[in-house]
Write an enzyme that holds these catalytic residues in place. Structure first.
Site, PDB file in Angstrom:
ATOM      1  N   LYS A 130      -7.581  -0.383  11.347  1.00 56.81           N
ATOM      2  CA  LYS A 130      -6.932  -0.917  10.156  1.00 56.81           C
ATOM      3  C   LYS A 130      -5.699  -0.087   9.838  1.00 56.81           C
ATOM      4  O   LYS A 130      -4.652  -0.615   9.437  1.00 56.81           O
ATOM      5  CB  LYS A 130      -7.919  -0.900   8.980  1.00 56.81           C
ATOM      6  CG  LYS A 130      -7.392  -1.561   7.707  1.00 56.81           C
ATOM      7  CD  LYS A 130      -6.726  -0.589   6.762  1.00 56.81           C
ATOM      8  CE  LYS A 130      -6.260  -1.279   5.478  1.00 56.81           C
ATOM      9  NZ  LYS A 130      -5.535  -0.369   4.578  1.00 56.81           N
ATOM     10  N   ASP A 141       3.685 -14.392  12.405  1.00 53.05           N
ATOM     11  CA  ASP A 141       2.316 -14.725  12.034  1.00 53.05           C
ATOM     12  C   ASP A 141       1.440 -13.482  12.163  1.00 53.05           C
ATOM     13  O   ASP A 141       0.915 -13.190  13.239  1.00 53.05           O
ATOM     14  CB  ASP A 141       1.793 -15.856  12.933  1.00 53.05           C
ATOM     15  CG  ASP A 141       0.431 -16.361  12.512  1.00 53.05           C
ATOM     16  OD1 ASP A 141      -0.231 -15.704  11.686  1.00 53.05           O
ATOM     17  OD2 ASP A 141       0.011 -17.419  13.016  1.00 53.05           O
ATOM     18  N   GLU A 177       0.821  -1.212   0.000  1.00 61.06           N
ATOM     19  CA  GLU A 177       0.000   0.000   0.000  1.00 61.06           C
ATOM     20  C   GLU A 177       0.862   1.271   0.000  1.00 61.06           C
ATOM     21  O   GLU A 177       1.759   1.429   0.835  1.00 61.06           O
ATOM     22  CB  GLU A 177      -0.937   0.012   1.214  1.00 61.06           C
ATOM     23  CG  GLU A 177      -1.902   1.186   1.219  1.00 61.06           C
ATOM     24  CD  GLU A 177      -2.973   1.076   2.287  1.00 61.06           C
ATOM     25  OE1 GLU A 177      -3.527   2.116   2.663  1.00 61.06           O
ATOM     26  OE2 GLU A 177      -3.249  -0.045   2.742  1.00 61.06           O
ATOM     27  N   HIS A 214      -1.709  10.381   0.026  1.00 62.46           N
ATOM     28  CA  HIS A 214      -1.831   8.994  -0.412  1.00 62.46           C
ATOM     29  C   HIS A 214      -1.880   8.894  -1.930  1.00 62.46           C
ATOM     30  O   HIS A 214      -1.188   8.074  -2.525  1.00 62.46           O
ATOM     31  CB  HIS A 214      -3.084   8.372   0.194  1.00 62.46           C
ATOM     32  CG  HIS A 214      -3.348   6.974  -0.283  1.00 62.46           C
ATOM     33  ND1 HIS A 214      -2.665   5.876   0.216  1.00 62.46           N
ATOM     34  CD2 HIS A 214      -4.190   6.485  -1.219  1.00 62.46           C
ATOM     35  CE1 HIS A 214      -3.082   4.787  -0.388  1.00 62.46           C
ATOM     36  NE2 HIS A 214      -4.023   5.120  -1.266  1.00 62.46           N
TER      37      HIS A 214
END
Length: 429
Positions: free
Chosen positions: A269, A285, A82, A383
């Protein structure tokens, strides 16, 4: 690593970045080769890691810079696709280092294994019997994995709970044993599962019930890491926004997430945008870390913000992030995948506790980066500017054309594939 400040790093070519990193960190030729070849994880090794292998899948590996944590410099390896995540984390880390850096702390590394017992004729008596035989069960668990005991870890305690007591359903009432295990520098999944499976027959003998599940829990709420920062308003000034305005905007944005689960999911998130790339890069993990983090965010009965932002008595912005962090520096892919080994070496962490603390500091930085953007120019400005290169590539741009097309997209404020294709065709002519 003498410093995590490398001005202009983002403007360098990949080769120039590797040269700088070699000078600062003493990269070996093998490290550089693993970084630039098409796949550092050969198919033969991959075939031994999982089933039905047909190849490998690569992610960009970037460096989060400027991090000062507990007075120590860190360059942070981040594997993520991202746009803007690495840039945002590095930008906030620079602000926080000017405020004295992040401070972190963590608990002991105690993970949890669970044993499910059903069909007891008397669940209360079975619970009492388990507790009376605690020392026997702990000894048996440690005998199943003596190597961890020799390293100072092992099963340390256990607890027993009766679930759905009084239920009429034969399927819902059960006794659960919680085995608390210090896994030292390992994440410990195999260790925990080995221990709980090994004592299952003894548990059946003691309880006169039947054991079904014996498995680790990824809700590692006895293995917590916490990061903290204090930032004076003048360091937050952005464009036409004063530091006080930015501070208050961040706090208002946090309060929104703390009060509304719909906002909290996206808010959190963004935190995991900073956390997951390090967990992935170090061969840990990330699904386990994600699951535990989101469960912890709902520990008070409503899903809420993982972070806490507030103003102190001096008007400073204060941020905190505490999460379960079941990561390791030994075992699993951490020592199998060449770039996982490289990432741990680059970080220079001496223990799993230190790795966990670094990870939550980056998560806190990433959260502030998002909230700061939302409170000022909006999330899209930065972004989309960084995303423009991906759009150019998707439109067919290659080589030097990528940056040329990306800059034109930003200039025309049309960062979309259709426009990029038009520009690519024009460039080719």
């Amino acid at each position: 690593m003498d410093t995590s400040r490398i001005p202009g790093f983002y403007n360098m070519t990949v080769q120039e970045r590797l040269e700088v990193l070699s000078r600062l960190h003493g990269l070996q030729d093998e490290d550089i080769e693993n970084l630039i070849i098409d796949s550092s994880l050969d198919v033969g090794t991959a075939d031994k890691m999982i089933e039905n292998v047909i190849g490998t899948f690569e992610l960009p590996l970037g460096l989060g810079l400027n991090f000062l944590i507990n007075g120590k410099e860190y360059v942070i390896p981040m594997a993520i696709e991202e746009a803007s995540v690495v840039a945002s984390a590095s930008h906030i880390a620079k602000i926080v280092r000017n405020a004295g850096g992040f401070t972190t702390e963590s608990t002991e590394r105690v993970m949890i294994g669970q044993i499910q017992v059903v069909g007891c004729s008397d669940f209360i008596l079975a619970k009492e019997e388990i507790l009376q035989n605690k020392s026997v069960l702990l000894e048996a668990a440690n005998n199943a994995y003596p190597s961890i005991v020799s390293r100072g870890g092992g099963a340390e305690d256990l607890d027993v709970r009766i679930l759905n007591e009084g239920s009429d359903s034969v399927y819902s009432q059960m006794l659960i044993i919680y085995l608390y295990i210090n896994t030292c520098d390992a994440m410990g999944a195999n260790m925990i599962n080995t221990m709980v499976e090994s004592i299952a027959p003894l548990v059946e003998e003691i309880t006169k019930g039947k054991v079904y599940l014996r498995i680790l829990s990824n809700y590692a709420d006895r293995c917590l890491a916490k990061a903290h920062c204090v930032i004076s308003p003048e360091l937050l000034q952005t464009g036409d926004f004063s530091g006080e305005e930015v501070r208050d905007g961040v706090i208002h944005a946090y309060q929104f997430a703390a009060s509304d689960p719909y906002r909290a999911v996206t808010h959190n998130k963004g935190i995991m945008n900073g956390i997951d790339p390090i967990v992935i890069a170090t061969g840990n993990d990330w699904r386990a870390v994600e699951a535990g983090a989101h469960a912890y965010a709902a520990r008070n009965g409503q899903y809420s913000s993982m972070t806490n932002w507030f103003k102190d008595e001096n008007g400073n912005l204060v941020g905190e992030l505490e999460l379960p962090m079941s990561v390791g520096t030994v075992g699993g892919a951490t020592r199998v995948h060449p770039l996982a080994k490289f990432s741990l070496d680059l970080l220079g962490v001496k223990s799993a506790k230190e790795l966990a603390e670094v990870i939550v500091a980056v998560g806190l930085a990433q959260n502030l980066g998002a909230l700061k953007a939302l409170a000022t120019d909006g999330i899209q400005k930065g972004h989309m500017a960084l995303h423009s290169r991906s759009v150019a590539i998707a439109a067919g741009a290659t080589g030097e054309m990528i940056d040329i097309i990306a800059q034109e997209l930003i200039k025309e404020k049309q960062i979309r594939v259709g426009k990029a294709k038009e520009l690519v065709e024009q460039y080719k002519k």
